[in-house]
Design an enzyme around this catalytic site. Sequence first.
Site, mmCIF file in Angstrom:
data_model
loop_
_atom_site.group_PDB
_atom_site.id
_atom_site.type_symbol
_atom_site.label_atom_id
_atom_site.label_comp_id
_atom_site.label_asym_id
_atom_site.label_seq_id
_atom_site.Cartn_x
_atom_site.Cartn_y
_atom_site.Cartn_z
ATOM 1 N N VAL A 190 5.455 -0.719 2.777
ATOM 2 C CA VAL A 190 4.328 -0.771 3.708
ATOM 3 C C VAL A 190 3.256 -1.665 3.093
ATOM 4 O O VAL A 190 2.886 -1.490 1.928
ATOM 5 C CB VAL A 190 3.742 0.629 3.982
ATOM 6 C CG1 VAL A 190 2.641 0.550 5.040
ATOM 7 C CG2 VAL A 190 4.835 1.597 4.414
ATOM 8 N N ILE A 200 0.818 -1.216 0.000
ATOM 9 C CA ILE A 200 0.000 0.000 0.000
ATOM 10 C C ILE A 200 0.854 1.269 0.000
ATOM 11 O O ILE A 200 0.312 2.375 -0.039
ATOM 12 C CB ILE A 200 -0.978 0.032 1.198
ATOM 13 C CG1 ILE A 200 -0.240 -0.112 2.531
ATOM 14 C CG2 ILE A 200 -2.040 -1.040 1.038
ATOM 15 C CD1 ILE A 200 -1.141 0.010 3.746
ATOM 16 N N ASP A 207 9.290 13.593 13.120
ATOM 17 C CA ASP A 207 8.920 13.771 11.713
ATOM 18 C C ASP A 207 7.452 14.197 11.597
ATOM 19 O O ASP A 207 6.689 13.642 10.818
ATOM 20 C CB ASP A 207 9.176 12.476 10.928
ATOM 21 C CG ASP A 207 9.161 12.691 9.414
ATOM 22 O OD1 ASP A 207 9.299 13.852 8.981
ATOM 23 O OD2 ASP A 207 9.011 11.711 8.668
ATOM 24 N N LYS A 219 4.729 -1.990 8.460
ATOM 25 C CA LYS A 219 5.873 -1.222 7.974
ATOM 26 C C LYS A 219 7.113 -2.087 8.125
ATOM 27 O O LYS A 219 7.383 -2.602 9.209
ATOM 28 C CB LYS A 219 6.006 0.078 8.765
ATOM 29 C CG LYS A 219 4.814 1.009 8.573
ATOM 30 C CD LYS A 219 4.947 2.254 9.417
ATOM 31 C CE LYS A 219 3.747 3.171 9.228
ATOM 32 N NZ LYS A 219 3.742 3.843 7.927
#
Length: 304
Positions: free
Chosen positions: A51, A43, A164, A66
């Site tokens: 992922v 995906i 992040d 992940k």
Amino acid sequence: MSMQFLNHLQFWKKPEQPNVASPQRRASLKVKMLGQYEILREIGRGSMGVVYLGWDRLNRRDAALKTMSLASEFDQHALEDAKARFMREAEFLDTLNHPNIVDFYSAGEEHGLAYIAMEFLRGVELTEYTKPGSLLPLPTLLEIMERAAEALGYAHEQKIVHRDVKPGNIMYDAGSNVIKMADFGISRLTNLSRTRTGVVLGSPYYMSPEQVVGDKVNGQSDLFSLGATFYQLVTGHLPFKGETDMQVMYSITQDPTPDISTIRPDLPQGIRAIIHRALAKNKAERFNNGYEMAQAIRRCALAL
């Protein structure tokens, strides 16, 4: 550019782009199971690697998986230590339990892939609302930013820094009004090998000044990144720009905080003040924590 800034750049280099044709990538697509998770389809590709959408056979639910190929990041001598460190870092994610943070399910290592399984999210990334023609209504945006700041306040209490924060790591489902912050701690996991060379991970446009120069970061670095996200979502423009990553980072560390009123003169003063404070170069001038920022946003929302 100042010599001081250029000297700091020795701590940063652009992360290599994933080689989608590499043997490790091709092999990962043949994997059918990772632990209790059946691989359904790819995906996306993130900072760790591929992922996948997976099906949790044990708990009968979807999961986002992940993955990262540790073997491609470490030589054989360091591999076992890397696996142990990966699992220790992943355990930190299990301490997060907040309605606006993606749920962590489990982590493991199999078929040469380290993986983290977490809640599969519906909705879209906030990047969908970062262009001038697609901005969210102000009341909706304030609610999202308030919840994001609350989530950061909670995570920082658990001694976890996101590193992040950006529109792409905040998910929003308009139908259910669900807001979730994603990829908490992923940069720490990805950093396992790359910190050896001083790489600072994150999206350059949303980095804090201390993150750019490779200094130690804390929760106030995340609040700077949330301020940059807030700025973009309310104006349709990035606060710090440049033709190259180096120019963007120079702007973050050296240029004055941009005056948001030149783009949105109609914006209430309270909102302008929140964003300006979050984007202070000196972290001591920012909000003390996410809860304080959330409270300021909440006051602005009540005044609309």
